[in-house]
Design a protein around this motif. Structure first.
Motif, PDB file in Angstrom:
ATOM      1  N   THR A 198      -8.777 -23.229   9.742  1.00  0.00           N
ATOM      2  CA  THR A 198      -8.328 -21.943  10.274  1.00  0.00           C
ATOM      3  C   THR A 198      -7.401 -22.138  11.469  1.00  0.00           C
ATOM      4  OG1 THR A 198     -10.375 -20.888   9.520  1.00  0.00           O
ATOM      5  CG2 THR A 198      -9.108 -19.731  11.212  1.00  0.00           C
ATOM      6  N   GLY A 278      -3.667 -20.481   3.767  1.00  0.00           N
ATOM      7  CA  GLY A 278      -4.810 -21.318   4.097  1.00  0.00           C
ATOM      8  C   GLY A 278      -4.432 -22.779   4.144  1.00  0.00           C
ATOM      9  N   ASP A 287      -8.771 -19.621   4.078  1.00  0.00           N
ATOM     10  CA  ASP A 287      -8.034 -18.437   3.628  1.00  0.00           C
ATOM     11  C   ASP A 287      -8.004 -17.447   4.784  1.00  0.00           C
ATOM     12  OD1 ASP A 287      -6.772 -16.507   2.124  1.00  0.00           O
ATOM     13  OD2 ASP A 287      -8.548 -15.938   0.979  1.00  0.00           O
ATOM     14  N   GLY A 288      -6.900 -16.761   4.931  1.00  0.00           N
ATOM     15  CA  GLY A 288      -6.776 -15.750   5.973  1.00  0.00           C
ATOM     16  C   GLY A 288      -5.372 -15.191   5.976  1.00  0.00           C
ATOM     17  N   ALA A 380     -14.148 -14.739   3.392  1.00  0.00           N
ATOM     18  CA  ALA A 380     -12.814 -14.274   3.750  1.00  0.00           C
ATOM     19  C   ALA A 380     -12.818 -12.768   3.549  1.00  0.00           C
ATOM     20  CB  ALA A 380     -11.757 -14.930   2.880  1.00  0.00           C
ATOM     21  N   GLU A 382     -10.976  -9.254   3.693  1.00  0.00           N
ATOM     22  CA  GLU A 382      -9.573  -8.849   3.620  1.00  0.00           C
ATOM     23  C   GLU A 382      -9.431  -7.375   3.260  1.00  0.00           C
ATOM     24  OE1 GLU A 382      -7.472 -10.765   0.392  1.00  0.00           O
ATOM     25  OE2 GLU A 382      -9.331 -10.985  -0.767  1.00  0.00           O
ATOM     26  N   GLU A 396      -6.841 -10.452   7.227  1.00  0.00           N
ATOM     27  CA  GLU A 396      -7.891 -11.268   6.609  1.00  0.00           C
ATOM     28  C   GLU A 396      -8.419 -12.286   7.608  1.00  0.00           C
ATOM     29  OE1 GLU A 396      -8.762 -13.547   2.397  1.00  0.00           O
ATOM     30  OE2 GLU A 396      -6.685 -13.378   3.092  1.00  0.00           O
ATOM     31  N   LEU A 398     -11.631 -15.368   8.230  1.00  0.00           N
ATOM     32  CA  LEU A 398     -12.801 -16.120   7.794  1.00  0.00           C
ATOM     33  C   LEU A 398     -13.945 -15.803   8.746  1.00  0.00           C
ATOM     34  CD1 LEU A 398     -11.989 -19.767   6.641  1.00  0.00           C
ATOM     35  CD2 LEU A 398     -12.512 -17.740   5.293  1.00  0.00           C
TER      36      LEU A 398
END
Length: 420
Positions: A198, A278, A287-288, A380, A382, A396, A398
Protein backbone atom coordinates in the motif's frame (compact mmCIF):
# COMPACT_ATOMS: atom_id res chain seq x y z
CA UNK A 1 9.23 -41.75 4.44
CA UNK A 2 10.84 -38.36 4.78
CA UNK A 3 12.49 -36.93 7.85
CA UNK A 4 11.05 -34.49 10.31
CA UNK A 5 13.77 -31.84 10.06
CA UNK A 6 13.16 -28.64 8.13
CA UNK A 7 9.55 -29.32 7.17
CA UNK A 8 8.65 -25.64 6.76
CA UNK A 9 9.84 -22.18 7.64
CA UNK A 10 8.49 -21.01 11.03
CA UNK A 11 6.40 -18.29 9.36
CA UNK A 12 4.62 -20.92 7.24
CA UNK A 13 3.96 -23.38 10.07
CA UNK A 14 0.66 -21.75 11.16
CA UNK A 15 -0.60 -21.88 7.56
CA UNK A 16 0.24 -25.58 7.25
CA UNK A 17 -1.43 -26.22 10.62
CA UNK A 18 -4.58 -24.42 9.40
CA UNK A 19 -4.64 -26.54 6.24
CA UNK A 20 -4.16 -29.77 8.19
CA UNK A 21 -7.08 -28.89 10.45
CA UNK A 22 -9.28 -28.08 7.47
CA UNK A 23 -8.35 -31.40 5.83
CA UNK A 24 -9.28 -33.26 9.03
CA UNK A 25 -12.59 -31.41 9.28
CA UNK A 26 -13.36 -32.19 5.64
CA UNK A 27 -12.37 -35.84 5.94
CA UNK A 28 -9.57 -35.74 3.39
CA UNK A 29 -6.13 -37.24 3.85
CA UNK A 30 -4.07 -34.44 2.30
CA UNK A 31 -4.25 -31.20 0.38
CA UNK A 32 -2.46 -30.80 -2.97
CA UNK A 33 -1.78 -27.14 -3.84
CA UNK A 34 -2.12 -26.65 -7.61
CA UNK A 35 -2.74 -22.97 -8.44
CA UNK A 36 0.14 -20.47 -8.38
CA UNK A 37 -1.50 -18.68 -5.44
CA UNK A 38 -1.87 -21.77 -3.30
CA UNK A 39 1.58 -23.13 -4.15
CA UNK A 40 2.95 -19.85 -2.79
CA UNK A 41 0.55 -19.86 0.17
CA UNK A 42 1.54 -23.35 1.32
CA UNK A 43 5.27 -23.21 0.61
CA UNK A 44 6.29 -19.55 0.70
CA UNK A 45 8.07 -20.15 -2.61
CA UNK A 46 6.94 -18.29 -5.71
CA UNK A 47 7.87 -20.41 -8.72
CA UNK A 48 8.82 -18.15 -11.61
CA UNK A 49 7.74 -20.75 -14.15
CA UNK A 50 4.32 -21.20 -12.54
CA UNK A 51 3.59 -17.57 -11.66
CA UNK A 52 4.75 -16.04 -14.96
CA UNK A 53 3.54 -18.72 -17.39
CA UNK A 54 0.59 -20.31 -15.54
CA UNK A 55 -1.50 -21.42 -18.49
CA UNK A 56 1.45 -23.41 -19.82
CA UNK A 57 2.87 -24.61 -16.52
CA UNK A 58 -0.17 -25.51 -14.41
CA UNK A 59 0.41 -28.86 -12.75
CA UNK A 60 4.21 -28.65 -12.94
CA UNK A 61 4.66 -27.28 -9.40
CA UNK A 62 2.71 -28.98 -6.61
CA UNK A 63 2.79 -28.89 -2.83
CA UNK A 64 1.41 -31.80 -0.82
CA UNK A 65 0.28 -31.15 2.77
CA UNK A 66 -0.82 -34.36 4.54
CA UNK A 67 -3.57 -34.06 7.12
CA UNK A 68 -1.51 -36.19 9.51
CA UNK A 69 1.12 -33.93 11.10
CA UNK A 70 3.42 -36.96 11.41
CA UNK A 71 3.74 -36.96 7.62
CA UNK A 72 5.96 -34.34 6.02
CA UNK A 73 4.83 -31.94 3.30
CA UNK A 74 6.51 -32.25 -0.09
CA UNK A 75 7.10 -30.20 -3.22
CA UNK A 76 7.12 -31.52 -6.77
CA UNK A 77 8.99 -29.09 -9.01
CA UNK A 78 11.46 -28.84 -11.89
CA UNK A 79 15.14 -29.40 -11.22
CA UNK A 80 15.76 -25.81 -12.36
CA UNK A 81 13.93 -24.43 -9.28
CA UNK A 82 14.29 -27.31 -6.82
CA UNK A 83 17.19 -26.03 -4.70
CA UNK A 84 15.69 -22.55 -4.45
CA UNK A 85 12.32 -24.03 -3.43
CA UNK A 86 13.99 -26.12 -0.71
CA UNK A 87 15.90 -23.13 0.65
CA UNK A 88 12.98 -20.67 0.62
CA UNK A 89 10.26 -23.03 1.83
CA UNK A 90 12.22 -24.97 4.44
CA UNK A 91 10.42 -28.10 3.21
CA UNK A 92 12.94 -30.92 3.20
CA UNK A 93 11.23 -33.24 0.73
CA UNK A 94 11.59 -31.44 -2.61
CA UNK A 95 11.41 -33.86 -5.53
CA UNK A 96 12.55 -32.64 -8.93
CA UNK A 97 11.82 -33.71 -12.46
CA UNK A 98 14.03 -32.69 -15.36
CA UNK A 99 13.35 -29.82 -17.71
CA UNK A 100 15.14 -28.64 -20.83
CA UNK A 101 17.85 -26.60 -19.08
CA UNK A 102 21.41 -27.97 -18.63
CA UNK A 103 22.35 -27.28 -15.00
CA UNK A 104 25.75 -28.89 -14.49
CA UNK A 105 28.94 -26.91 -13.98
CA UNK A 106 31.13 -26.29 -17.00
CA UNK A 107 34.00 -28.29 -15.42
CA UNK A 108 31.76 -31.33 -15.00
CA UNK A 109 30.60 -31.11 -18.58
CA UNK A 110 34.19 -31.50 -19.78
CA UNK A 111 34.64 -34.91 -18.15
CA UNK A 112 34.21 -37.68 -20.69
CA UNK A 113 31.64 -40.31 -19.84
CA UNK A 114 30.41 -43.57 -21.28
CA UNK A 115 28.47 -43.14 -24.54
CA UNK A 116 24.78 -42.81 -23.74
CA UNK A 117 25.43 -42.38 -20.01
CA UNK A 118 23.66 -39.01 -19.95
CA UNK A 119 19.95 -39.34 -20.62
CA UNK A 120 18.77 -36.66 -23.07
CA UNK A 121 16.76 -33.85 -21.58
CA UNK A 122 13.18 -33.34 -22.76
CA UNK A 123 12.21 -30.48 -25.07
CA UNK A 124 10.31 -28.99 -22.10
CA UNK A 125 9.44 -31.64 -19.54
CA UNK A 126 8.33 -35.26 -19.49
CA UNK A 127 4.80 -35.88 -18.26
CA UNK A 128 5.73 -39.48 -17.50
CA UNK A 129 8.61 -38.31 -15.30
CA UNK A 130 6.38 -35.79 -13.52
CA UNK A 131 3.76 -38.45 -12.90
CA UNK A 132 6.36 -40.85 -11.51
CA UNK A 133 7.63 -38.19 -9.10
CA UNK A 134 4.14 -37.35 -7.80
CA UNK A 135 3.26 -41.03 -7.54
CA UNK A 136 6.37 -41.56 -5.42
CA UNK A 137 5.46 -38.69 -3.10
CA UNK A 138 2.00 -40.15 -2.56
CA UNK A 139 3.19 -43.76 -2.27
CA UNK A 140 5.81 -42.90 0.37
CA UNK A 141 3.02 -41.50 2.54
CA UNK A 142 0.52 -44.30 1.88
CA UNK A 143 -1.80 -41.93 0.03
CA UNK A 144 -2.25 -43.60 -3.37
CA UNK A 145 -5.75 -44.79 -2.45
CA UNK A 146 -6.75 -41.82 -0.34
CA UNK A 147 -8.97 -38.73 -0.59
CA UNK A 148 -6.93 -35.74 -1.70
CA UNK A 149 -8.26 -32.19 -1.56
CA UNK A 150 -7.08 -29.81 -4.26
CA UNK A 151 -7.97 -26.67 -6.19
CA UNK A 152 -10.26 -28.76 -8.37
CA UNK A 153 -12.10 -25.79 -9.88
CA UNK A 154 -8.86 -24.80 -11.60
CA UNK A 155 -7.20 -28.18 -12.17
CA UNK A 156 -6.62 -29.02 -15.82
CA UNK A 157 -8.58 -31.95 -17.19
CA UNK A 158 -5.28 -33.38 -18.37
CA UNK A 159 -3.95 -33.40 -14.79
CA UNK A 160 -7.04 -35.27 -13.58
CA UNK A 161 -6.60 -37.82 -16.41
CA UNK A 162 -2.95 -38.40 -15.62
CA UNK A 163 -3.52 -38.80 -11.87
CA UNK A 164 -6.27 -41.32 -12.57
CA UNK A 165 -3.79 -43.23 -14.72
CA UNK A 166 -1.14 -43.76 -12.03
CA UNK A 167 -3.42 -43.69 -8.97
CA UNK A 168 -6.83 -45.05 -10.05
CA UNK A 169 -8.04 -45.48 -6.47
CA UNK A 170 -7.29 -41.88 -5.48
CA UNK A 171 -10.32 -39.62 -4.97
CA UNK A 172 -9.88 -35.89 -5.74
CA UNK A 173 -12.02 -33.55 -3.62
CA UNK A 174 -12.56 -29.85 -4.33
CA UNK A 175 -11.08 -27.53 -1.68
CA UNK A 176 -11.12 -24.32 -3.74
CA UNK A 177 -13.48 -22.48 -1.39
CA UNK A 178 -11.80 -23.93 1.70
CA UNK A 179 -8.47 -22.39 0.71
CA UNK A 180 -10.04 -19.05 -0.12
CA UNK A 181 -11.71 -19.07 3.31
CA UNK A 182 -8.43 -19.86 5.06
CA UNK A 183 -6.60 -17.20 3.03
CA UNK A 184 -9.23 -14.56 3.86
CA UNK A 185 -7.96 -14.39 7.46
CA UNK A 186 -4.41 -13.09 7.31
CA UNK A 187 -1.44 -13.78 9.54
CA UNK A 188 0.66 -10.85 10.72
CA UNK A 189 3.37 -11.34 8.09
CA UNK A 190 0.74 -11.25 5.33
CA UNK A 191 -0.74 -8.01 6.64
CA UNK A 192 2.75 -6.51 6.81
CA UNK A 193 3.35 -7.37 3.15
CA UNK A 194 0.07 -5.68 2.18
CA UNK A 195 0.98 -2.65 4.30
CA UNK A 196 4.24 -2.21 2.38
CA UNK A 197 2.44 -2.78 -0.91
CA UNK A 198 0.00 0.00 0.00
CA UNK A 199 2.82 2.41 0.81
CA UNK A 200 4.39 1.82 -2.61
CA UNK A 201 1.07 2.21 -4.40
CA UNK A 202 0.42 5.55 -2.71
CA UNK A 203 3.90 6.68 -3.70
CA UNK A 204 3.01 5.82 -7.28
CA UNK A 205 -0.24 7.80 -7.25
CA UNK A 206 1.40 10.78 -5.57
CA UNK A 207 4.22 10.88 -8.11
CA UNK A 208 1.84 10.45 -11.06
CA UNK A 209 -0.16 13.61 -10.39
CA UNK A 210 2.75 15.84 -9.39
CA UNK A 211 3.27 18.57 -11.97
CA UNK A 212 0.40 17.29 -14.12
CA UNK A 213 0.22 19.18 -17.39
CA UNK A 214 -2.53 19.85 -19.94
CA UNK A 215 -2.61 17.20 -22.62
CA UNK A 216 -1.36 14.36 -20.43
CA UNK A 217 -3.21 11.12 -21.17
CA UNK A 218 -4.16 8.12 -19.08
CA UNK A 219 -1.20 6.34 -20.65
CA UNK A 220 1.05 9.09 -19.31
CA UNK A 221 -0.46 8.50 -15.87
CA UNK A 222 0.22 4.77 -16.21
CA UNK A 223 3.89 5.43 -16.91
CA UNK A 224 4.21 8.05 -14.17
CA UNK A 225 2.60 5.70 -11.63
CA UNK A 226 5.13 3.02 -12.55
CA UNK A 227 8.01 5.47 -12.13
CA UNK A 228 6.75 6.54 -8.71
CA UNK A 229 6.42 2.96 -7.49
CA UNK A 230 9.83 1.90 -8.77
CA UNK A 231 11.57 5.01 -7.43
CA UNK A 232 10.11 4.42 -3.96
CA UNK A 233 10.94 0.70 -4.08
CA UNK A 234 14.56 1.43 -4.99
CA UNK A 235 14.86 3.94 -2.18
CA UNK A 236 14.46 1.61 0.79
CA UNK A 237 15.27 -1.97 1.82
CA UNK A 238 11.78 -2.01 3.33
CA UNK A 239 10.49 -2.75 -0.16
CA UNK A 240 12.96 -5.48 -1.10
CA UNK A 241 10.02 -7.84 -1.65
CA UNK A 242 8.52 -5.65 -4.41
CA UNK A 243 8.06 -7.56 -7.67
CA UNK A 244 5.40 -5.89 -9.79
CA UNK A 245 2.45 -3.51 -9.94
CA UNK A 246 -0.77 -2.95 -11.85
CA UNK A 247 -2.75 0.21 -12.58
CA UNK A 248 -6.00 1.12 -14.34
CA UNK A 249 -5.84 4.90 -14.87
CA UNK A 250 -8.49 7.12 -16.42
CA UNK A 251 -8.41 10.74 -17.54
CA UNK A 252 -11.50 12.82 -18.26
CA UNK A 253 -14.39 11.05 -19.97
CA UNK A 254 -12.49 7.77 -20.40
CA UNK A 255 -14.08 4.91 -18.46
CA UNK A 256 -12.77 1.88 -20.34
CA UNK A 257 -9.74 -0.05 -19.08
CA UNK A 258 -6.64 -1.26 -20.88
CA UNK A 259 -3.77 0.43 -22.67
CA UNK A 260 -5.73 0.69 -25.93
CA UNK A 261 -8.21 3.02 -24.15
CA UNK A 262 -5.54 5.25 -22.59
CA UNK A 263 -4.33 7.20 -25.63
CA UNK A 264 -7.32 9.52 -25.93
CA UNK A 265 -7.72 13.23 -25.30
CA UNK A 266 -5.35 14.71 -22.76
CA UNK A 267 -5.99 16.57 -19.54
CA UNK A 268 -8.14 19.70 -19.51
CA UNK A 269 -9.16 21.78 -16.49
CA UNK A 270 -11.93 20.05 -14.55
CA UNK A 271 -11.01 16.55 -15.78
CA UNK A 272 -10.91 13.79 -13.21
CA UNK A 273 -7.82 11.57 -12.94
CA UNK A 274 -8.71 8.15 -11.55
CA UNK A 275 -6.34 5.46 -10.25
CA UNK A 276 -7.33 1.87 -9.46
CA UNK A 277 -4.02 0.24 -8.65
CA UNK A 278 -1.91 -2.06 -6.56
CA UNK A 279 1.59 -3.33 -5.89
CA UNK A 280 2.87 -6.83 -5.12
CA UNK A 281 5.23 -7.33 -2.18
CA UNK A 282 6.42 -10.79 -1.12
CA UNK A 283 3.73 -12.27 -3.38
CA UNK A 284 0.85 -10.31 -1.80
CA UNK A 285 -1.01 -8.05 -4.24
CA UNK A 286 -2.60 -4.88 -2.91
CA UNK A 287 -5.51 -2.86 -4.25
CA UNK A 288 -6.69 0.69 -3.74
CA UNK A 289 -7.40 3.92 -5.52
CA UNK A 290 -7.95 7.64 -5.44
CA UNK A 291 -9.35 10.32 -7.73
CA UNK A 292 -7.92 13.77 -8.39
CA UNK A 293 -9.32 16.74 -10.28
CA UNK A 294 -7.14 18.78 -12.60
CA UNK A 295 -7.00 22.49 -11.61
CA UNK A 296 -10.73 22.77 -10.76
CA UNK A 297 -13.75 20.67 -9.83
CA UNK A 298 -16.87 20.59 -11.97
CA UNK A 299 -20.17 20.73 -10.02
CA UNK A 300 -21.54 17.45 -11.43
CA UNK A 301 -18.39 15.60 -10.49
CA UNK A 302 -18.42 17.15 -7.03
CA UNK A 303 -22.02 16.01 -6.40
CA UNK A 304 -21.29 12.42 -7.45
CA UNK A 305 -18.01 12.28 -5.57
CA UNK A 306 -19.53 13.62 -2.35
CA UNK A 307 -22.20 10.91 -2.26
CA UNK A 308 -19.70 8.16 -3.12
CA UNK A 309 -17.37 9.36 -0.37
CA UNK A 310 -20.19 9.39 2.18
CA UNK A 311 -21.11 5.85 1.12
CA UNK A 312 -17.48 4.82 1.49
CA UNK A 313 -17.36 6.21 5.02
CA UNK A 314 -20.57 4.40 5.95
CA UNK A 315 -19.21 1.15 4.53
CA UNK A 316 -16.01 1.47 6.54
CA UNK A 317 -18.01 2.11 9.71
CA UNK A 318 -19.62 -1.33 9.33
CA UNK A 319 -16.24 -3.10 9.23
CA UNK A 320 -16.05 -4.64 12.70
CA UNK A 321 -15.74 -8.23 13.97
CA UNK A 322 -19.00 -10.12 14.23
CA UNK A 323 -20.99 -8.10 11.68
CA UNK A 324 -22.37 -9.85 8.58
CA UNK A 325 -20.40 -8.89 5.48
CA UNK A 326 -23.62 -7.96 3.65
CA UNK A 327 -24.17 -5.00 6.02
CA UNK A 328 -21.22 -3.22 4.41
CA UNK A 329 -22.85 -3.57 0.99
CA UNK A 330 -26.25 -2.47 2.25
CA UNK A 331 -24.84 0.67 3.87
CA UNK A 332 -23.09 1.84 0.71
CA UNK A 333 -25.82 0.87 -1.76
CA UNK A 334 -28.71 2.40 0.15
CA UNK A 335 -26.90 5.70 0.78
CA UNK A 336 -26.07 6.22 -2.89
CA UNK A 337 -29.58 5.37 -4.05
CA UNK A 338 -31.23 7.59 -1.44
CA UNK A 339 -29.02 10.60 -2.13
CA UNK A 340 -29.57 11.55 -5.71
CA UNK A 341 -28.61 8.42 -7.66
CA UNK A 342 -31.56 6.00 -7.31
CA UNK A 343 -30.52 3.82 -10.26
CA UNK A 344 -26.92 3.30 -9.12
CA UNK A 345 -26.13 -0.35 -8.52
CA UNK A 346 -23.06 -2.56 -8.13
CA UNK A 347 -22.48 -6.25 -7.50
CA UNK A 348 -20.12 -5.56 -4.60
CA UNK A 349 -18.46 -2.71 -2.72
CA UNK A 350 -15.20 -4.49 -2.05
CA UNK A 351 -13.46 -7.81 -1.65
CA UNK A 352 -10.65 -9.64 0.03
CA UNK A 353 -7.13 -9.49 -1.41
CA UNK A 354 -4.09 -11.69 -1.27
CA UNK A 355 -2.18 -13.84 -3.72
CA UNK A 356 -4.24 -14.10 -6.90
CA UNK A 357 -3.00 -12.21 -9.96
CA UNK A 358 -6.58 -10.95 -10.34
CA UNK A 359 -6.59 -9.05 -7.08
CA UNK A 360 -10.27 -9.51 -6.23
CA UNK A 361 -10.63 -12.54 -3.96
CA UNK A 362 -13.60 -13.82 -1.94
CA UNK A 363 -15.34 -12.95 0.25
CA UNK A 364 -16.94 -10.06 -1.61
CA UNK A 365 -18.75 -7.20 0.12
CA UNK A 366 -21.99 -8.15 -1.59
CA UNK A 367 -25.70 -8.28 -0.75
CA UNK A 368 -25.66 -12.09 -0.49
CA UNK A 369 -22.55 -12.63 1.68
CA UNK A 370 -23.75 -13.88 5.06
CA UNK A 371 -20.45 -14.82 6.68
CA UNK A 372 -19.30 -12.77 9.63
CA UNK A 373 -16.37 -10.37 9.58
CA UNK A 374 -13.37 -11.73 11.51
CA UNK A 375 -10.18 -10.20 12.90
CA UNK A 376 -7.36 -10.64 10.42
CA UNK A 377 -9.51 -10.19 7.35
CA UNK A 378 -8.29 -7.55 4.88
CA UNK A 379 -10.82 -5.90 2.57
CA UNK A 380 -10.44 -3.53 -0.32
CA UNK A 381 -13.43 -1.25 0.28
CA UNK A 382 -14.45 0.65 -2.84
CA UNK A 383 -17.17 3.02 -4.01
CA UNK A 384 -16.36 3.67 -7.68
CA UNK A 385 -18.35 5.08 -10.57
CA UNK A 386 -17.55 4.77 -14.26
CA UNK A 387 -19.42 7.77 -15.66
CA UNK A 388 -18.20 9.37 -18.86
CA UNK A 389 -20.18 12.58 -18.26
CA UNK A 390 -18.41 13.31 -14.96
CA UNK A 391 -15.32 11.18 -15.40
CA UNK A 392 -14.46 7.95 -13.59
CA UNK A 393 -14.26 7.98 -9.78
CA UNK A 394 -12.45 5.55 -7.51
CA UNK A 395 -12.33 5.74 -3.72
CA UNK A 396 -10.74 2.56 -2.38
CA UNK A 397 -8.88 1.59 0.80
CA UNK A 398 -7.29 -1.55 2.12
CA UNK A 399 -8.78 -2.13 5.56
CA UNK A 400 -7.53 -4.62 8.17
CA UNK A 401 -10.08 -5.99 10.64
CA UNK A 402 -8.75 -5.81 14.20
CA UNK A 403 -10.05 -7.31 17.44
CA UNK A 404 -12.03 -4.15 18.21
CA UNK A 405 -12.67 -2.53 14.81
CA UNK A 406 -10.47 -1.86 11.82
CA UNK A 407 -7.33 -0.12 10.56
CA UNK A 408 -7.18 1.70 7.21
CA UNK A 409 -3.85 1.05 5.49
CA UNK A 410 -4.20 3.79 2.86
CA UNK A 411 -3.16 7.19 4.13
CA UNK A 412 -3.86 9.54 1.20
CA UNK A 413 -6.81 11.94 1.74
CA UNK A 414 -10.22 10.69 0.72
CA UNK A 415 -11.43 14.08 -0.44
CA UNK A 416 -11.39 15.03 -4.11
CA UNK A 417 -7.99 16.71 -4.27
CA UNK A 418 -7.32 19.40 -6.86
CA UNK A 419 -3.94 19.04 -8.55
CA UNK A 420 -2.49 22.26 -10.03
Amino acid sequence: MTGRIGTATPVRTPILDDIRRRCQEKGVDAYLAYTPSNVLYTSGFQSYFLSEWPWRMLGTVLVLVPADPALDPAIVISDFEAEQARRVSGIADVRPFRVWVELRNAADLQIAGEPGADAPRPAQFSEDEQDAVLRGVLADRGLLGSRIGTDLRYVLQDSVRRIAGFAPDLDLVDMTEDLYELRSVKHDFEIEALRRATELSEAGMTFAVQDAQPGMTALDMRHRYALGVIHAAMGSDRYAGYTDHWVLPAVGATTAIGVDSERGAGLSPGDLVKFDCGVTVDGYRGDGGRTFSFREIRPAAQRLYRVLLEAHELARERLAPGRPVREVFEAAQSHIQLNGFPRFTRGHYGHSVGLDTFHEEPPFLSRTEERLIQPGMVFAVETPAYSSDTGAVMIEDLVVITATGHEVLHQLPHELVVVP
